[in-house]
Structures are given as C-alpha cells and as structure tokens.
Design a protein around this motif. Sequence first.
Motif, PDB file in Angstrom:
ATOM      1  N   ARG A 177      27.245  -1.378  20.293  1.00 53.39           N
ATOM      2  CA  ARG A 177      26.495  -2.342  19.473  1.00 53.39           C
ATOM      3  C   ARG A 177      25.123  -2.661  20.061  1.00 53.39           C
ATOM      4  O   ARG A 177      24.633  -3.767  19.952  1.00 53.39           O
ATOM      5  N   ARG A 178      24.499  -1.667  20.648  1.00 52.39           N
ATOM      6  CA  ARG A 178      23.148  -1.804  21.206  1.00 52.39           C
ATOM      7  C   ARG A 178      22.226  -0.882  20.416  1.00 52.39           C
ATOM      8  O   ARG A 178      22.531   0.294  20.231  1.00 52.39           O
ATOM      9  N   TYR A 179      21.103  -1.423  19.963  1.00 55.10           N
ATOM     10  CA  TYR A 179      20.197  -0.683  19.090  1.00 55.10           C
ATOM     11  C   TYR A 179      18.790  -0.606  19.671  1.00 55.10           C
ATOM     12  O   TYR A 179      18.378  -1.465  20.449  1.00 55.10           O
ATOM     13  N   ASP A 180      18.067   0.425  19.230  1.00 56.03           N
ATOM     14  CA  ASP A 180      16.662   0.596  19.595  1.00 56.03           C
ATOM     15  C   ASP A 180      15.907   1.026  18.343  1.00 56.03           C
ATOM     16  O   ASP A 180      16.468   1.661  17.454  1.00 56.03           O
ATOM     17  N   ILE A 181      14.638   0.688  18.278  1.00 61.08           N
ATOM     18  CA  ILE A 181      13.808   1.033  17.120  1.00 61.08           C
ATOM     19  C   ILE A 181      13.406   2.508  17.205  1.00 61.08           C
ATOM     20  O   ILE A 181      13.228   3.056  18.293  1.00 61.08           O
ATOM     21  N   THR A 182      13.292   3.142  16.046  1.00 58.09           N
ATOM     22  CA  THR A 182      12.876   4.546  15.969  1.00 58.09           C
ATOM     23  C   THR A 182      11.412   4.619  15.529  1.00 58.09           C
ATOM     24  O   THR A 182      10.808   3.599  15.180  1.00 58.09           O
ATOM     25  N   ALA A 183      10.877   5.827  15.503  1.00 57.52           N
ATOM     26  CA  ALA A 183       9.506   6.022  15.016  1.00 57.52           C
ATOM     27  C   ALA A 183       9.405   5.588  13.556  1.00 57.52           C
ATOM     28  O   ALA A 183       8.402   4.992  13.142  1.00 57.52           O
ATOM     29  N   THR A 184      10.443   5.839  12.780  1.00 57.52           N
ATOM     30  CA  THR A 184      10.464   5.409  11.381  1.00 57.52           C
ATOM     31  C   THR A 184      10.406   3.890  11.290  1.00 57.52           C
ATOM     32  O   THR A 184       9.717   3.333  10.441  1.00 57.52           O
ATOM     33  N   GLY A 185      11.123   3.216  12.175  1.00 55.28           N
ATOM     34  CA  GLY A 185      11.093   1.756  12.211  1.00 55.28           C
ATOM     35  C   GLY A 185       9.723   1.222  12.581  1.00 55.28           C
ATOM     36  O   GLY A 185       9.246   0.234  12.001  1.00 55.28           O
ATOM     37  N   HIS A 186       9.065   1.879  13.531  1.00 56.93           N
ATOM     38  CA  HIS A 186       7.704   1.476  13.899  1.00 56.93           C
ATOM     39  C   HIS A 186       6.759   1.651  12.712  1.00 56.93           C
ATOM     40  O   HIS A 186       5.919   0.787  12.455  1.00 56.93           O
ATOM     41  N   ARG A 187       6.909   2.757  11.986  1.00 57.87           N
ATOM     42  CA  ARG A 187       6.061   2.979  10.808  1.00 57.87           C
ATOM     43  C   ARG A 187       6.312   1.910   9.758  1.00 57.87           C
ATOM     44  O   ARG A 187       5.377   1.418   9.127  1.00 57.87           O
ATOM     45  N   ARG A 188       7.568   1.530   9.575  1.00 55.26           N
ATOM     46  CA  ARG A 188       7.884   0.479   8.603  1.00 55.26           C
ATOM     47  C   ARG A 188       7.192  -0.828   8.975  1.00 55.26           C
ATOM     48  O   ARG A 188       6.667  -1.526   8.114  1.00 55.26           O
ATOM     49  N   LEU A 189       7.179  -1.156  10.249  1.00 63.50           N
ATOM     50  CA  LEU A 189       6.492  -2.376  10.685  1.00 63.50           C
ATOM     51  C   LEU A 189       4.987  -2.285  10.448  1.00 63.50           C
ATOM     52  O   LEU A 189       4.357  -3.266  10.043  1.00 63.50           O
ATOM     53  N   ASN A 190       4.413  -1.133  10.712  1.00 65.23           N
ATOM     54  CA  ASN A 190       2.961  -0.966  10.595  1.00 65.23           C
ATOM     55  C   ASN A 190       2.481  -0.755   9.169  1.00 65.23           C
ATOM     56  O   ASN A 190       1.316  -1.027   8.876  1.00 65.23           O
ATOM     57  N   ASP A 191       3.355  -0.275   8.283  1.00 70.23           N
ATOM     58  CA  ASP A 191       2.953   0.012   6.906  1.00 70.23           C
ATOM     59  C   ASP A 191       2.881  -1.221   6.024  1.00 70.23           C
ATOM     60  O   ASP A 191       2.216  -1.199   5.000  1.00 70.23           O
ATOM     61  N   VAL A 192       3.533  -2.284   6.404  1.00 70.02           N
ATOM     62  CA  VAL A 192       3.523  -3.489   5.591  1.00 70.02           C
ATOM     63  C   VAL A 192       2.206  -4.206   5.794  1.00 70.02           C
ATOM     64  O   VAL A 192       1.836  -4.561   6.905  1.00 70.02           O
ATOM     65  N   LYS A 193       1.491  -4.380   4.699  1.00 74.18           N
ATOM     66  CA  LYS A 193       0.200  -5.039   4.767  1.00 74.18           C
ATOM     67  C   LYS A 193       0.383  -6.529   4.547  1.00 74.18           C
ATOM     68  O   LYS A 193       1.180  -6.944   3.708  1.00 74.18           O
ATOM     69  N   PRO A 194      -0.348  -7.360   5.307  1.00 74.95           N
ATOM     70  CA  PRO A 194      -0.234  -8.796   5.092  1.00 74.95           C
ATOM     71  C   PRO A 194      -0.732  -9.167   3.702  1.00 74.95           C
ATOM     72  O   PRO A 194      -1.661  -8.555   3.180  1.00 74.95           O
ATOM     73  N   MET A 195      -0.097 -10.163   3.119  1.00 73.91           N
ATOM     74  CA  MET A 195      -0.502 -10.608   1.800  1.00 73.91           C
ATOM     75  C   MET A 195      -1.801 -11.395   1.898  1.00 73.91           C
ATOM     76  O   MET A 195      -2.015 -12.141   2.841  1.00 73.91           O
ATOM     77  N   SER A 196      -2.639 -11.229   0.910  1.00 74.22           N
ATOM     78  CA  SER A 196      -3.901 -11.960   0.868  1.00 74.22           C
ATOM     79  C   SER A 196      -3.625 -13.401   0.489  1.00 74.22           C
ATOM     80  O   SER A 196      -2.783 -13.695  -0.361  1.00 74.22           O
ATOM     81  N   SER A 197      -4.347 -14.309   1.104  1.00 70.68           N
ATOM     82  CA  SER A 197      -4.180 -15.728   0.777  1.00 70.68           C
ATOM     83  C   SER A 197      -4.906 -16.071  -0.500  1.00 70.68           C
ATOM     84  O   SER A 197      -4.760 -17.160  -1.034  1.00 70.68           O
ATOM     85  N   GLY A 198      -5.718 -15.148  -0.998  1.00 65.26           N
ATOM     86  CA  GLY A 198      -6.474 -15.406  -2.211  1.00 65.26           C
ATOM     87  C   GLY A 198      -7.819 -16.038  -1.933  1.00 65.26           C
ATOM     88  O   GLY A 198      -8.619 -16.229  -2.835  1.00 65.26           O
ATOM     89  N   SER A 199      -8.104 -16.364  -0.687  1.00 61.48           N
ATOM     90  CA  SER A 199      -9.356 -17.036  -0.360  1.00 61.48           C
ATOM     91  C   SER A 199     -10.551 -16.101  -0.493  1.00 61.48           C
ATOM     92  O   SER A 199     -11.680 -16.554  -0.618  1.00 61.48           O
ATOM     93  N   ASP A 200     -10.291 -14.785  -0.509  1.00 60.29           N
ATOM     94  CA  ASP A 200     -11.392 -13.845  -0.634  1.00 60.29           C
ATOM     95  C   ASP A 200     -11.641 -13.435  -2.086  1.00 60.29           C
ATOM     96  O   ASP A 200     -12.480 -12.597  -2.365  1.00 60.29           O
ATOM     97  N   VAL A 201     -10.925 -14.051  -3.016  1.00 57.76           N
ATOM     98  CA  VAL A 201     -11.088 -13.757  -4.433  1.00 57.76           C
ATOM     99  C   VAL A 201     -12.060 -14.755  -5.030  1.00 57.76           C
ATOM    100  O   VAL A 201     -11.900 -15.961  -4.903  1.00 57.76           O
ATOM    101  N   GLN A 202     -13.070 -14.242  -5.704  1.00 55.28           N
ATOM    102  CA  GLN A 202     -14.066 -15.107  -6.308  1.00 55.28           C
ATOM    103  C   GLN A 202     -13.531 -15.696  -7.599  1.00 55.28           C
ATOM    104  O   GLN A 202     -12.938 -15.006  -8.426  1.00 55.28           O
ATOM    105  N   THR A 203     -13.706 -16.996  -7.766  1.00 54.66           N
ATOM    106  CA  THR A 203     -13.261 -17.651  -8.990  1.00 54.66           C
ATOM    107  C   THR A 203     -14.362 -17.543 -10.033  1.00 54.66           C
ATOM    108  O   THR A 203     -15.496 -17.199  -9.736  1.00 54.66           O
ATOM    109  N   ARG A 204     -14.028 -17.894 -11.269  1.00 51.30           N
ATOM    110  CA  ARG A 204     -15.017 -17.823 -12.357  1.00 51.30           C
ATOM    111  C   ARG A 204     -16.207 -18.742 -12.077  1.00 51.30           C
ATOM    112  O   ARG A 204     -17.339 -18.370 -12.312  1.00 51.30           O
ATOM    113  N   THR A 205     -15.937 -19.924 -11.582  1.00 51.49           N
ATOM    114  CA  THR A 205     -17.032 -20.874 -11.367  1.00 51.49           C
ATOM    115  C   THR A 205     -17.899 -20.515 -10.186  1.00 51.49           C
ATOM    116  O   THR A 205     -19.069 -20.829 -10.159  1.00 51.49           O
TER     117      THR A 205
END
Length: 87
Positions: A55-83
């Motif tokens: 019951r001992r686990y280690d991360i694989t290269a695929t697991g590292h890619r999964r961590l790195n492939d997820v992009k942080p969600m934008s907070s929306g602060s960089d989106v220009q509003t109509r006004t």
Amino acid sequence: MSRRQLERTILRSLADSGPLYVVDLAAAVDEHPLTIEQACERLHDAANIRLIGCRRYDITATGHRRLNDVKPMSSGSDVQTRTEGRS
C-alpha cells in the motif's frame, strides 16, 4: 472534497514527498485511509501512480503530466467589461 480535487491532492503530495503509504497520504490530506485507497486505485488504473508494495505509492511521469497540464482558472479580472471599453 471532490474526487478530482482529492486525486490532485494525492498527486501533489506524492510529487512533493516521494513514495508514501496510504496511511501517510490519509494523514497528509486529512481523509480516511479507505477513501485514499479508493482514490489511489483510480489513479493507479489511470497510470498516474504506481504501487511500490504494501500500500505504498509513487507518482509516475503520467501523473506529473496530469499535474502540469491543468491550467489555473481565470479569476475573470483580466476580462474587460462593457463599461470599461467605453470612452
């Protein structure tokens, strides 16, 4: 915590700390060992982690890619509003 969040937390813990036992992962992420074991089985089936034994686990290269492939969600602060675009 959702399944996806739990799996990412497990992957992050393994990436940061190296191989860990299920009980150590459970303590690190504050979840029940059975919940961690089930998540580890899903991660193992997806080749994100590998079982070292006892019951001992280690991360694989695929697991590292999964961590790195997820992009942080934008907070929306960089989106220009109509006004903001009006002069």
